[in-house]
Scaffold this motif. Sequence first.
Motif, mmCIF file in Angstrom:
data_model
loop_
_atom_site.group_PDB
_atom_site.id
_atom_site.type_symbol
_atom_site.label_atom_id
_atom_site.label_comp_id
_atom_site.label_asym_id
_atom_site.label_seq_id
_atom_site.Cartn_x
_atom_site.Cartn_y
_atom_site.Cartn_z
ATOM 1 N N GLY A 4 34.140 25.339 70.243
ATOM 2 C CA GLY A 4 33.815 23.992 70.701
ATOM 3 C C GLY A 4 34.542 22.873 69.983
ATOM 4 N N HIS A 5 35.420 23.232 69.050
ATOM 5 C CA HIS A 5 36.183 22.212 68.326
ATOM 6 C C HIS A 5 37.443 21.856 69.106
ATOM 7 C CE1 HIS A 5 33.496 22.685 64.969
ATOM 8 N NE2 HIS A 5 33.743 23.990 64.931
ATOM 9 N N ARG A 6 38.080 20.757 68.709
ATOM 10 C CA ARG A 6 39.317 20.304 69.345
ATOM 11 C C ARG A 6 40.502 20.650 68.445
ATOM 12 N NH1 ARG A 6 35.398 16.429 70.234
ATOM 13 N NH2 ARG A 6 35.853 15.447 68.230
ATOM 14 N N LEU A 7 41.574 21.138 69.038
ATOM 15 C CA LEU A 7 42.801 21.418 68.293
ATOM 16 C C LEU A 7 43.613 20.127 68.260
ATOM 17 C CD1 LEU A 7 44.530 23.523 66.826
ATOM 18 C CD2 LEU A 7 45.633 23.994 69.029
ATOM 19 N N ALA A 8 43.634 19.480 67.099
ATOM 20 C CA ALA A 8 44.350 18.213 66.947
ATOM 21 C C ALA A 8 45.857 18.440 66.937
ATOM 22 C CB ALA A 8 43.903 17.502 65.666
ATOM 23 N N GLU A 9 46.289 19.429 66.173
ATOM 24 C CA GLU A 9 47.711 19.777 66.078
ATOM 25 C C GLU A 9 47.844 21.202 65.589
ATOM 26 O OE1 GLU A 9 50.714 17.171 64.319
ATOM 27 O OE2 GLU A 9 49.163 15.622 64.147
ATOM 28 N N ARG A 39 49.821 14.522 55.583
ATOM 29 C CA ARG A 39 49.739 13.665 56.783
ATOM 30 C C ARG A 39 48.396 13.872 57.476
ATOM 31 N NH1 ARG A 39 50.987 14.600 62.009
ATOM 32 N NH2 ARG A 39 52.194 16.466 61.574
ATOM 33 N N TRP A 40 47.957 15.126 57.576
ATOM 34 C CA TRP A 40 46.678 15.395 58.236
ATOM 35 C C TRP A 40 45.507 14.895 57.404
ATOM 36 C CZ3 TRP A 40 48.143 21.089 59.741
ATOM 37 C CH2 TRP A 40 48.918 21.078 60.904
ATOM 38 N N ILE A 41 45.590 15.027 56.085
ATOM 39 C CA ILE A 41 44.519 14.512 55.220
ATOM 40 C C ILE A 41 44.395 13.000 55.389
ATOM 41 C CG2 ILE A 41 43.857 14.085 52.816
ATOM 42 C CD1 ILE A 41 45.082 16.856 52.146
ATOM 43 N N ALA A 42 45.504 12.321 55.515
ATOM 44 C CA ALA A 42 45.508 10.859 55.646
ATOM 45 C C ALA A 42 45.069 10.389 57.032
ATOM 46 C CB ALA A 42 46.899 10.315 55.337
ATOM 47 N N ASP A 43 45.093 11.278 58.014
ATOM 48 C CA ASP A 43 44.717 10.935 59.388
ATOM 49 C C ASP A 43 43.191 10.998 59.532
ATOM 50 O OD1 ASP A 43 44.199 10.807 62.133
ATOM 51 O OD2 ASP A 43 45.872 12.129 62.658
ATOM 52 N N PRO A 44 42.525 9.883 59.765
ATOM 53 C CA PRO A 44 41.058 9.904 59.866
ATOM 54 C C PRO A 44 40.540 10.700 61.064
ATOM 55 C CG PRO A 44 41.915 7.733 60.428
ATOM 56 C CD PRO A 44 43.082 8.542 59.935
ATOM 57 N N GLU A 45 41.421 11.037 61.982
ATOM 58 C CA GLU A 45 41.015 11.817 63.153
ATOM 59 C C GLU A 45 40.973 13.324 62.877
ATOM 60 O OE1 GLU A 45 39.897 10.472 66.065
ATOM 61 O OE2 GLU A 45 40.041 8.619 64.895
ATOM 62 N N VAL A 46 41.592 13.790 61.794
ATOM 63 C CA VAL A 46 41.600 15.223 61.466
ATOM 64 C C VAL A 46 40.525 15.474 60.416
ATOM 65 C CG1 VAL A 46 42.934 17.136 60.497
ATOM 66 C CG2 VAL A 46 44.048 15.482 62.022
ATOM 67 N N LYS A 63 37.571 13.363 52.990
ATOM 68 C CA LYS A 63 36.659 13.759 54.073
ATOM 69 C C LYS A 63 37.304 14.742 55.056
ATOM 70 C CE LYS A 63 33.331 11.245 55.340
ATOM 71 N NZ LYS A 63 32.403 10.306 55.906
ATOM 72 N N THR A 64 38.176 15.593 54.519
ATOM 73 C CA THR A 64 38.828 16.651 55.297
ATOM 74 C C THR A 64 38.638 17.944 54.527
ATOM 75 O OG1 THR A 64 40.519 15.066 56.011
ATOM 76 C CG2 THR A 64 41.011 17.402 56.333
#
Length: 166
Positions: free
Chosen positions: A38-43, A60-67, A127-128
Amino acid sequence: MSKEFTALNCAVLTVSDTRTETTDKSGALLAEALQEAGHRLAEKHIVKDDVYQIRAVVSRWIADPEVQAIVLTGGTGFAGRDSTPEAVAPLFDKEVVGFGELFRHISIEQIGNATVQSRALAGLANKTVIFALPGSTNACRTAWDGILRDQLDSRHQPCNFVELLV
């Protein structure tokens, strides 16, 4: 009182000098398992086993608040170019020490004392949650079935990582 499921945005990184999108079975398994849960694959990416290439993508992913979750596969052994732990550990705000211990405990049933050569690790940063797994498809399935599926499920009791991420 049951909690509601919270879908996370998850990224998958395969660390390999030889894998391609066609031959990356471990990365594909993780991407599929995350989505089936049920999760979304961001990249999803593949990078060479190079500390700086790994660190650049993960940073880059840690810095992205969407990941909210990152799962890496590969580069956790002792071969000459295995460098995933060296790449990601300095990025952690906190290490999840019990992850590697539990992964090796579960793995011993499947691969015996060869599990001592696994340097699987996990940590939290900005928060990742970040999980670094061995490159074998079997190891990824073991980690998903034995740890990640529950720890990335907001309904799992008594605790899970989701409550720390959202």
